[in-house]
Structure formats: C-alpha cells, structure tokens
Write a protein that holds these residues in place. Structure first.
Motif, PDB file in Angstrom:
ATOM      1  N   TYR A  34       0.832  -1.197   0.000  1.00  0.00           N
ATOM      2  CA  TYR A  34       0.000   0.000   0.000  1.00  0.00           C
ATOM      3  C   TYR A  34       0.867   1.247   0.000  1.00  0.00           C
ATOM      4  O   TYR A  34       2.033   1.214   0.373  1.00  0.00           O
ATOM      5  N   ASP A  35       0.245   2.341  -0.411  1.00  0.00           N
ATOM      6  CA  ASP A  35       0.872   3.656  -0.410  1.00  0.00           C
ATOM      7  C   ASP A  35       0.585   4.292   0.949  1.00  0.00           C
ATOM      8  O   ASP A  35      -0.580   4.565   1.272  1.00  0.00           O
ATOM      9  N   ALA A  36       1.594   4.500   1.746  1.00  0.00           N
ATOM     10  CA  ALA A  36       1.418   5.033   3.104  1.00  0.00           C
ATOM     11  C   ALA A  36       1.071   6.521   3.123  1.00  0.00           C
ATOM     12  O   ALA A  36       0.608   7.029   4.139  1.00  0.00           O
ATOM     13  N   ALA A  37       1.284   7.213   2.010  1.00  0.00           N
ATOM     14  CA  ALA A  37       0.990   8.646   1.941  1.00  0.00           C
ATOM     15  C   ALA A  37       0.281   8.966   0.626  1.00  0.00           C
ATOM     16  O   ALA A  37       0.813   9.680  -0.225  1.00  0.00           O
ATOM     17  N   PRO A  38      -0.935   8.451   0.458  1.00  0.00           N
ATOM     18  CA  PRO A  38      -1.640   8.706  -0.801  1.00  0.00           C
ATOM     19  C   PRO A  38      -2.116  10.149  -0.913  1.00  0.00           C
ATOM     20  O   PRO A  38      -2.204  10.872   0.092  1.00  0.00           O
ATOM     21  N   ASP A  39      -2.433  10.534  -2.118  1.00  0.00           N
ATOM     22  CA  ASP A  39      -2.946  11.873  -2.386  1.00  0.00           C
ATOM     23  C   ASP A  39      -4.262  12.084  -1.632  1.00  0.00           C
ATOM     24  O   ASP A  39      -5.084  11.173  -1.531  1.00  0.00           O
ATOM     25  N   ASP A  40      -4.455  13.285  -1.123  1.00  0.00           N
ATOM     26  CA  ASP A  40      -5.674  13.604  -0.382  1.00  0.00           C
ATOM     27  C   ASP A  40      -6.940  13.457  -1.227  1.00  0.00           C
ATOM     28  O   ASP A  40      -8.032  13.306  -0.678  1.00  0.00           O
ATOM     29  N   ALA A  41      -6.807  13.480  -2.534  1.00  0.00           N
ATOM     30  CA  ALA A  41      -7.956  13.287  -3.409  1.00  0.00           C
ATOM     31  C   ALA A  41      -8.555  11.891  -3.250  1.00  0.00           C
ATOM     32  O   ALA A  41      -9.703  11.659  -3.648  1.00  0.00           O
ATOM     33  N   LEU A  42      -7.800  10.974  -2.663  1.00  0.00           N
ATOM     34  CA  LEU A  42      -8.266   9.596  -2.471  1.00  0.00           C
ATOM     35  C   LEU A  42      -8.836   9.358  -1.074  1.00  0.00           C
ATOM     36  O   LEU A  42      -9.084   8.206  -0.689  1.00  0.00           O
ATOM     37  N   THR A  43      -9.086  10.408  -0.330  1.00  0.00           N
ATOM     38  CA  THR A  43      -9.556  10.285   1.049  1.00  0.00           C
ATOM     39  C   THR A  43     -10.802   9.420   1.162  1.00  0.00           C
ATOM     40  O   THR A  43     -10.869   8.524   2.009  1.00  0.00           O
ATOM     41  N   ALA A  49     -12.068   1.964   2.447  1.00  0.00           N
ATOM     42  CA  ALA A  49     -11.240   0.766   2.591  1.00  0.00           C
ATOM     43  C   ALA A  49     -11.023   0.431   4.062  1.00  0.00           C
ATOM     44  O   ALA A  49     -11.096  -0.742   4.454  1.00  0.00           O
ATOM     45  N   ALA A  50     -10.775   1.438   4.879  1.00  0.00           N
ATOM     46  CA  ALA A  50     -10.565   1.214   6.312  1.00  0.00           C
ATOM     47  C   ALA A  50     -11.825   0.640   6.956  1.00  0.00           C
ATOM     48  O   ALA A  50     -11.751  -0.285   7.766  1.00  0.00           O
ATOM     49  N   ARG A  51     -12.973   1.178   6.576  1.00  0.00           N
ATOM     50  CA  ARG A  51     -14.233   0.673   7.130  1.00  0.00           C
ATOM     51  C   ARG A  51     -14.541  -0.736   6.636  1.00  0.00           C
ATOM     52  O   ARG A  51     -15.148  -1.533   7.352  1.00  0.00           O
ATOM     53  N   ALA A  52     -14.115  -1.053   5.415  1.00  0.00           N
ATOM     54  CA  ALA A  52     -14.401  -2.359   4.825  1.00  0.00           C
ATOM     55  C   ALA A  52     -13.526  -3.473   5.380  1.00  0.00           C
ATOM     56  O   ALA A  52     -13.863  -4.652   5.242  1.00  0.00           O
ATOM     57  N   CYS A  53     -12.425  -3.130   6.005  1.00  0.00           N
ATOM     58  CA  CYS A  53     -11.506  -4.143   6.524  1.00  0.00           C
ATOM     59  C   CYS A  53     -12.180  -4.942   7.635  1.00  0.00           C
ATOM     60  O   CYS A  53     -12.514  -4.386   8.681  1.00  0.00           O
ATOM     61  N   PRO A  54     -12.363  -6.255   7.443  1.00  0.00           N
ATOM     62  CA  PRO A  54     -13.066  -7.044   8.449  1.00  0.00           C
ATOM     63  C   PRO A  54     -12.320  -7.195   9.770  1.00  0.00           C
ATOM     64  O   PRO A  54     -12.938  -7.509  10.790  1.00  0.00           O
ATOM     65  N   VAL A  55     -11.032  -6.962   9.784  1.00  0.00           N
ATOM     66  CA  VAL A  55     -10.254  -7.083  11.031  1.00  0.00           C
ATOM     67  C   VAL A  55      -9.760  -5.731  11.533  1.00  0.00           C
ATOM     68  O   VAL A  55      -8.981  -5.660  12.479  1.00  0.00           O
ATOM     69  N   GLN A  56     -10.211  -4.657  10.897  1.00  0.00           N
ATOM     70  CA  GLN A  56      -9.869  -3.284  11.277  1.00  0.00           C
ATOM     71  C   GLN A  56      -8.366  -3.075  11.395  1.00  0.00           C
ATOM     72  O   GLN A  56      -7.865  -2.484  12.356  1.00  0.00           O
ATOM     73  N   ALA A  57      -7.642  -3.527  10.384  1.00  0.00           N
ATOM     74  CA  ALA A  57      -6.171  -3.418  10.371  1.00  0.00           C
ATOM     75  C   ALA A  57      -5.686  -2.094   9.815  1.00  0.00           C
ATOM     76  O   ALA A  57      -4.503  -1.783   9.921  1.00  0.00           O
ATOM     77  N   ILE A  58      -6.574  -1.300   9.238  1.00  0.00           N
ATOM     78  CA  ILE A  58      -6.170  -0.061   8.554  1.00  0.00           C
ATOM     79  C   ILE A  58      -6.467   1.153   9.419  1.00  0.00           C
ATOM     80  O   ILE A  58      -7.583   1.336   9.903  1.00  0.00           O
ATOM     81  N   THR A  59      -5.450   1.987   9.593  1.00  0.00           N
ATOM     82  CA  THR A  59      -5.592   3.253  10.312  1.00  0.00           C
ATOM     83  C   THR A  59      -5.320   4.385   9.335  1.00  0.00           C
ATOM     84  O   THR A  59      -4.351   4.334   8.574  1.00  0.00           O
ATOM     85  N   VAL A  60      -6.190   5.393   9.353  1.00  0.00           N
ATOM     86  CA  VAL A  60      -6.030   6.565   8.494  1.00  0.00           C
ATOM     87  C   VAL A  60      -5.871   7.783   9.396  1.00  0.00           C
ATOM     88  O   VAL A  60      -6.664   8.012  10.305  1.00  0.00           O
ATOM     89  N   ARG A  61      -4.825   8.534   9.139  1.00  0.00           N
ATOM     90  CA  ARG A  61      -4.553   9.749   9.909  1.00  0.00           C
ATOM     91  C   ARG A  61      -4.494  10.933   8.944  1.00  0.00           C
ATOM     92  O   ARG A  61      -3.864  10.861   7.896  1.00  0.00           O
ATOM     93  N   HIS A  62      -5.172  11.985   9.300  1.00  0.00           N
ATOM     94  CA  HIS A  62      -5.158  13.206   8.476  1.00  0.00           C
ATOM     95  C   HIS A  62      -4.236  14.214   9.134  1.00  0.00           C
ATOM     96  O   HIS A  62      -4.483  14.658  10.251  1.00  0.00           O
ATOM     97  N   ASP A  63      -3.158  14.558   8.446  1.00  0.00           N
ATOM     98  CA  ASP A  63      -2.176  15.492   8.989  1.00  0.00           C
ATOM     99  C   ASP A  63      -2.557  16.922   8.698  1.00  0.00           C
ATOM    100  O   ASP A  63      -3.178  17.255   7.784  1.00  0.00           O
TER     101      ASP A  63
END
Length: 63
Positions: A34-43, A49-63
């Motif tokens: 995965y791209d750890a710093a994707p463009d904000d246009a993909l928010t 994707a984070a909500r769809a993860c069945p094991v909640q492995a994805i964290t999204v942080r807005h800087d």
C-alpha cells in the motif's frame, strides 16, 4: 493523509484493494502492499477501505 496497515492483523481479505485499488494492492505472493501517503484526493476511497476491513487493520490519519 497517512495510512498504516497493521500487518499482524491483516488477513489479506483484500476488501481494501476493491475499495481503493489506487492505494492498496496484492503482490505476486498475495501480500498486501500500500501507499502510506496517498494523495488527499483519495480520502473517500481510503476511508471506505478502512471501514471495509473485516479485522480493522487499517488506520487513516489526516495530517
């Protein structure tokens, strides 16, 4: 935006790949990459994707 996937939780269900293929993908060995710093246009896609993860492995942080 910063994205982190806890690879100890990830079970490679690939729901994130379907939700945000510009950010998440599976390599030839079916390991998530995965791209750890994707463009904000993909928010919206990344948050979906984070909500769809069945094991909640994805964290999204807005800087």
């Amino acid at each position: 935006m910063r994205v982190h996937v806890d690879m100890t939780l990830c079970q490679t269900h690939a729901q994130c790949v379907f939700a945000a293929p510009e950010v998440f993908s599976l390599d030839g060995d079916d390991v998530l990459t995965y791209d750890a710093a994707p463009d904000d246009a993909l928010t919206d896609e990344v948050e979906l994707a984070a909500r769809a993860c069945p094991v909640q492995a994805i964290t999204v942080r807005h800087d």
